[in-house]
Design a protein around this motif. Sequence first.
Motif, PDB file in Angstrom:
ATOM      1  N   ILE A 245      25.864  89.547 102.472  1.00 36.37           N
ATOM      2  CA  ILE A 245      24.452  89.801 102.175  1.00 36.37           C
ATOM      3  C   ILE A 245      23.847  88.469 101.735  1.00 36.37           C
ATOM      4  O   ILE A 245      24.422  87.775 100.890  1.00 36.37           O
ATOM      5  N   PRO A 246      22.716  88.080 102.297  1.00 38.68           N
ATOM      6  CA  PRO A 246      22.139  86.774 101.933  1.00 38.68           C
ATOM      7  C   PRO A 246      21.769  86.700 100.446  1.00 38.68           C
ATOM      8  O   PRO A 246      21.366  87.694  99.837  1.00 38.68           O
ATOM      9  N   LYS A 247      21.929  85.526  99.884  1.00 34.42           N
ATOM     10  CA  LYS A 247      21.567  85.287  98.495  1.00 34.42           C
ATOM     11  C   LYS A 247      20.051  85.309  98.343  1.00 34.42           C
ATOM     12  O   LYS A 247      19.328  84.993  99.277  1.00 34.42           O
ATOM     13  N   GLU A 248      19.597  85.685  97.160  1.00 34.99           N
ATOM     14  CA  GLU A 248      18.141  85.734  96.943  1.00 34.99           C
ATOM     15  C   GLU A 248      17.519  84.341  96.997  1.00 34.99           C
ATOM     16  O   GLU A 248      18.156  83.351  96.630  1.00 34.99           O
ATOM     17  N   GLU A 249      16.292  84.301  97.468  1.00 34.33           N
ATOM     18  CA  GLU A 249      15.534  83.053  97.511  1.00 34.33           C
ATOM     19  C   GLU A 249      14.384  83.171  96.505  1.00 34.33           C
ATOM     20  O   GLU A 249      13.537  84.056  96.626  1.00 34.33           O
ATOM     21  N   ILE A 250      14.375  82.279  95.519  1.00 36.40           N
ATOM     22  CA  ILE A 250      13.335  82.312  94.478  1.00 36.40           C
ATOM     23  C   ILE A 250      12.322  81.205  94.741  1.00 36.40           C
ATOM     24  O   ILE A 250      12.684  80.033  94.847  1.00 36.40           O
ATOM     25  N   LYS A 251      11.074  81.591  94.859  1.00 36.78           N
ATOM     26  CA  LYS A 251      10.003  80.623  95.107  1.00 36.78           C
ATOM     27  C   LYS A 251       9.020  80.654  93.945  1.00 36.78           C
ATOM     28  O   LYS A 251       8.493  81.700  93.580  1.00 36.78           O
ATOM     29  N   ILE A 252       8.787  79.474  93.356  1.00 35.80           N
ATOM     30  CA  ILE A 252       7.868  79.345  92.215  1.00 35.80           C
ATOM     31  C   ILE A 252       6.663  78.519  92.655  1.00 35.80           C
ATOM     32  O   ILE A 252       6.816  77.392  93.117  1.00 35.80           O
TER      33      ILE A 252
ATOM     34  N   TYR B 229      14.928  88.592  99.703  1.00 37.01           N
ATOM     35  CA  TYR B 229      16.196  88.710 100.431  1.00 37.01           C
ATOM     36  C   TYR B 229      15.858  88.823 101.915  1.00 37.01           C
ATOM     37  O   TYR B 229      15.149  89.752 102.319  1.00 37.01           O
ATOM     38  N   ASP B 230      16.333  87.883 102.700  1.00 36.19           N
ATOM     39  CA  ASP B 230      16.087  87.911 104.140  1.00 36.19           C
ATOM     40  C   ASP B 230      17.240  88.653 104.815  1.00 36.19           C
ATOM     41  O   ASP B 230      18.268  88.067 105.148  1.00 36.19           O
ATOM     42  N   LEU B 231      17.045  89.959 105.033  1.00 33.01           N
ATOM     43  CA  LEU B 231      18.121  90.774 105.584  1.00 33.01           C
ATOM     44  C   LEU B 231      18.334  90.560 107.087  1.00 33.01           C
ATOM     45  O   LEU B 231      19.250  91.142 107.666  1.00 33.01           O
ATOM     46  N   HIS B 232      17.494  89.716 107.693  1.00 39.56           N
ATOM     47  CA  HIS B 232      17.787  89.295 109.063  1.00 39.56           C
ATOM     48  C   HIS B 232      19.104  88.506 109.099  1.00 39.56           C
ATOM     49  O   HIS B 232      19.765  88.429 110.130  1.00 39.56           O
TER      50      HIS B 232
END
Length: 206
Positions: free
Chosen positions: A112-119, A91-94
């Motif tokens: 609130i920014p949406k989660e970013e999922i990296k695989i 979560y990039d709270l910036h």
Amino acid sequence: MIKNILIGAAVIVAAVLLFKFCDFKKSDEAEISYNTNLIQQQIVNVGKLVVTEGHFSEVITYKNQEKYLMNMLSFEKKALIVVNADVTVAYDLHQMKYDIDEKNKTITIISIPKEEIKISPDLQFYDVEQSKLNPFTGDDYNKINKQVKANLSKKIAKSSLKSNAQNRLISELSKILILTNTMGWKLQYEGKVIESEKELGQQVKM
């Protein structure tokens, strides 16, 4: 003479009261400014990248056939693939948007920014079988990568990784809640005044 003394006394009293009023107003404004700066600094401290990491493994079998002469002749290629993948939920709270209402002593979290999922999968090929008429190509590797990521996405959805990431997010946002409660301010999100970390968690997970 007495009249002049009374007028002079009245002027002095009025001046003292005016001074005190102005001083009180100045002090009140300074307090609001101080509180606002303190809150803004806390939001800046919270505004960071919250990252939760996980690791997943799986084994898949990939097969493909090429047929010739009206399907009378076929050439198969296959491989056993061991997948080890590092996964991050961030979560990039910036990017969090908020509003500070000094008059009503209220902080409103707008979004609130949406989660970013990296695989990031690492693939190891075993028992590879292919022929000159049906060799492994870049297209096969693209299909395998796509299948691997689709499988891992399902695993991530069923795992505790996303909920752990949300809990870390709520923990960070709670720092703003603690400060507002301490200073007598209010925290709002999604049209609701948040009074506890539990309520914050319920609103964020809606």
